[in-house]
Design a protein around this motif. Sequence first.
Motif, PDB file in Angstrom:
ATOM      1  N   PRO A  53       0.790  -1.228   0.000  1.00  0.00           N
ATOM      2  CA  PRO A  53       0.000   0.000   0.000  1.00  0.00           C
ATOM      3  C   PRO A  53       0.824   1.279   0.000  1.00  0.00           C
ATOM      4  N   TRP A  54       2.085   1.224   0.480  1.00  0.00           N
ATOM      5  CA  TRP A  54       2.921   2.423   0.533  1.00  0.00           C
ATOM      6  C   TRP A  54       3.667   2.675  -0.772  1.00  0.00           C
ATOM      7  N   CYS A  55       3.637   1.718  -1.688  1.00  0.00           N
ATOM      8  CA  CYS A  55       4.466   1.761  -2.905  1.00  0.00           C
ATOM      9  C   CYS A  55       3.754   2.556  -3.990  1.00  0.00           C
ATOM     10  N   HIS A  56       4.293   3.725  -4.340  1.00  0.00           N
ATOM     11  CA  HIS A  56       3.625   4.599  -5.298  1.00  0.00           C
ATOM     12  C   HIS A  56       3.528   3.984  -6.682  1.00  0.00           C
ATOM     13  N   THR A  57       4.550   3.243  -7.109  1.00  0.00           N
ATOM     14  CA  THR A  57       4.481   2.603  -8.419  1.00  0.00           C
ATOM     15  C   THR A  57       3.443   1.488  -8.419  1.00  0.00           C
ATOM     16  N   CYS A  58       3.350   0.751  -7.316  1.00  0.00           N
ATOM     17  CA  CYS A  58       2.304  -0.273  -7.186  1.00  0.00           C
ATOM     18  C   CYS A  58       0.933   0.361  -7.339  1.00  0.00           C
ATOM     19  N   ARG A  59       0.712   1.472  -6.639  1.00  0.00           N
ATOM     20  CA  ARG A  59      -0.575   2.132  -6.681  1.00  0.00           C
ATOM     21  C   ARG A  59      -0.848   2.725  -8.061  1.00  0.00           C
ATOM     22  N   SER A  60       0.195   3.182  -8.728  1.00  0.00           N
ATOM     23  CA  SER A  60       0.048   3.676 -10.095  1.00  0.00           C
ATOM     24  C   SER A  60      -0.392   2.553 -11.032  1.00  0.00           C
ATOM     25  N   MET A  61       0.214   1.380 -10.894  1.00  0.00           N
ATOM     26  CA  MET A  61      -0.179   0.241 -11.722  1.00  0.00           C
ATOM     27  C   MET A  61      -1.640  -0.117 -11.486  1.00  0.00           C
ATOM     28  N   LYS A  62      -2.062  -0.106 -10.230  1.00  0.00           N
ATOM     29  CA  LYS A  62      -3.444  -0.467  -9.919  1.00  0.00           C
ATOM     30  C   LYS A  62      -4.431   0.579 -10.428  1.00  0.00           C
ATOM     31  N   ALA A  63      -4.055   1.841 -10.334  1.00  0.00           N
ATOM     32  CA  ALA A  63      -4.975   2.915 -10.708  1.00  0.00           C
ATOM     33  C   ALA A  63      -5.042   3.140 -12.213  1.00  0.00           C
ATOM     34  N   PHE A  64      -3.920   2.935 -12.922  1.00  0.00           N
ATOM     35  CA  PHE A  64      -3.861   3.361 -14.311  1.00  0.00           C
ATOM     36  C   PHE A  64      -3.615   2.234 -15.318  1.00  0.00           C
ATOM     37  N   VAL A  65      -3.099   1.100 -14.892  1.00  0.00           N
ATOM     38  CA  VAL A  65      -2.753   0.039 -15.843  1.00  0.00           C
ATOM     39  C   VAL A  65      -3.688  -1.159 -15.710  1.00  0.00           C
ATOM     40  N   PHE A  66      -3.749  -1.764 -14.532  1.00  0.00           N
ATOM     41  CA  PHE A  66      -4.568  -2.969 -14.386  1.00  0.00           C
ATOM     42  C   PHE A  66      -6.059  -2.704 -14.558  1.00  0.00           C
ATOM     43  N   THR A  67      -6.472  -1.443 -14.508  1.00  0.00           N
ATOM     44  CA  THR A  67      -7.872  -1.083 -14.745  1.00  0.00           C
ATOM     45  C   THR A  67      -8.141  -0.693 -16.194  1.00  0.00           C
ATOM     46  N   ASP A  68      -7.112  -0.698 -17.033  1.00  0.00           N
ATOM     47  CA  ASP A  68      -7.282  -0.295 -18.433  1.00  0.00           C
ATOM     48  C   ASP A  68      -8.085  -1.373 -19.170  1.00  0.00           C
ATOM     49  N   GLN A  69      -9.232  -0.961 -19.701  1.00  0.00           N
ATOM     50  CA  GLN A  69     -10.143  -1.945 -20.299  1.00  0.00           C
ATOM     51  C   GLN A  69      -9.588  -2.592 -21.563  1.00  0.00           C
ATOM     52  N   SER A  70      -8.563  -2.015 -22.160  1.00  0.00           N
ATOM     53  CA  SER A  70      -7.969  -2.644 -23.339  1.00  0.00           C
ATOM     54  C   SER A  70      -7.244  -3.937 -22.989  1.00  0.00           C
ATOM     55  N   LEU A  71      -7.021  -4.169 -21.680  1.00  0.00           N
ATOM     56  CA  LEU A  71      -6.363  -5.410 -21.250  1.00  0.00           C
ATOM     57  C   LEU A  71      -7.332  -6.570 -21.062  1.00  0.00           C
ATOM     58  N   ARG A  72      -8.620  -6.338 -21.197  1.00  0.00           N
ATOM     59  CA  ARG A  72      -9.591  -7.404 -20.943  1.00  0.00           C
ATOM     60  C   ARG A  72      -9.358  -8.659 -21.784  1.00  0.00           C
ATOM     61  N   PRO A  73      -8.904  -8.543 -23.061  1.00  0.00           N
ATOM     62  CA  PRO A  73      -8.624  -9.770 -23.826  1.00  0.00           C
ATOM     63  C   PRO A  73      -7.509 -10.638 -23.220  1.00  0.00           C
ATOM     64  N   ALA A 265       4.872   7.383 -21.366  1.00  0.00           N
ATOM     65  CA  ALA A 265       5.274   6.679 -20.149  1.00  0.00           C
ATOM     66  C   ALA A 265       4.356   7.060 -19.005  1.00  0.00           C
ATOM     67  N   ALA A 266       4.412   6.290 -17.938  1.00  0.00           N
ATOM     68  CA  ALA A 266       3.623   6.591 -16.752  1.00  0.00           C
ATOM     69  C   ALA A 266       4.108   7.883 -16.117  1.00  0.00           C
ATOM     70  N   ALA A 267       3.166   8.668 -15.608  1.00  0.00           N
ATOM     71  CA  ALA A 267       3.535   9.886 -14.876  1.00  0.00           C
ATOM     72  C   ALA A 267       4.431   9.546 -13.696  1.00  0.00           C
ATOM     73  N   ASP A 268       4.214   8.391 -13.099  1.00  0.00           N
ATOM     74  CA  ASP A 268       5.022   7.946 -11.974  1.00  0.00           C
ATOM     75  C   ASP A 268       6.497   7.821 -12.363  1.00  0.00           C
TER      76      ASP A 268
END
Length: 439
Positions: A53-73, A265-268
């Motif tokens: 929970p303290w890891c900013h890159t982890c939270r960035s991945m959860k907020a901006f990458v793993f929720t990206d709907q283009s990954l559903r396939p 690239a990611a803002a992070d």
Amino acid sequence: MSMLATAALLLALLPASAPAQLAALPFIEDDYPKALAEARARNLPLFVEYWAPWCHTCRSMKAFVFTDQSLRPEAGRFVWLAIDTEKEKNAAVQEKYPIDAWPTFFVVDPKDERVAMRWVGGATVPQLRKLLDEGRAAVDGGASGAGFEAAFARAERAYGERKFADAAAAYQEALRAAPPLWPRYSHAVESLLFALSKGDDCATSIEVARGALPRLRETPSALSIAATALDCAIQAPATDPARSATIALFEKAGREAIANPRVVAAADDRSGLYGVLVEARKDAKDEAGARKTASEWATFLEGEAARAKTPDARAVFDSHRLGAYIELGQPERAIPMLEASERDLPKDYNPPARLSVVYKEMRRWDDALAASDRALALAYGPRVLGILRTRADIQAAKGDKEAARATVVRALQIAETMPAGQRSERAIAAARKRLESMN
């Protein structure tokens, strides 16, 4: 690789009232046996995300990458497992699969539980798709025989097993023999640089970065490569005749990468590079330059936070914003954002933990201790030790030596009783040393 200490905390969970983001990937949470059984039953590789929970890159991945709907396939190609490394229930799997940095992602072959591919750090959506393809290929057997692809496959096996010296040698072999347009080039370079960092081989890291940046200057890798090389250059001894020129080279490369609109690239990642650029100016004793860079960093992060669509996404930037404000000598600028995060994310220990840092910087001791109390009521796992270290600093600065000593004793007791997968001998030694200094 050392980074700004002030960029070290971060956030956690969305409250029920916050607008939830639709998950694109069906992660199983904190249950390795269940995920492994499902992977075996479905004959699929297991994708594992290690986060905190303290890891900013982890939270960035959860907020901006793993929720990206283009990954559903991609959802049906793997069984997905997320491991919160702060939770005691996950200590056993952490002992089985130890990591060296957050976040770490790996692909496990469910037949023999072998790590077929490991990736350290964040990724954009396109990078993640490419990693998934490479993870599947590694489980299917990868390259064999001679040649650069076989060397890459050996490197990936060694990297997966955390045999970093062997991995570095094999990555270098692959890179020497690979053709100019080899699609695995950026993957090999970034993993090589991390493997070299585990051996504290900054000299080789700088040479690898010097050769790779011209080829990767318009890719997301340019940011992490420039940050790694610049950090290494700063760490070089003052007697190194090439030190100043090397710092100048990678500082220039870093600024070009941050400013290049073609680098998607990611803002992070941009933010992380800003932090190293501030350190470069401080190393040069350029106070005005450091302040100017920190101001640019803060402005960039404020813009990203303003564009965030959820409290969770906005708070991704809290830790780095706090770092930038502290560099500017203006910690009070963090108070409104952290109060908003504490209000919007009431189960998250990071906003009050960061507020305790802000109030400590401002010498508002009672407010700092009150924020620390709120953080400790929510915190769990190894991060509790960091919150207690800050609390002891606050108590000592306030002049309450007895309370500070009691806090260090408490931290030592917690550190010594943590399970093997979470136990840190370094943290224990640091607590003991601090306790001795207080006698």
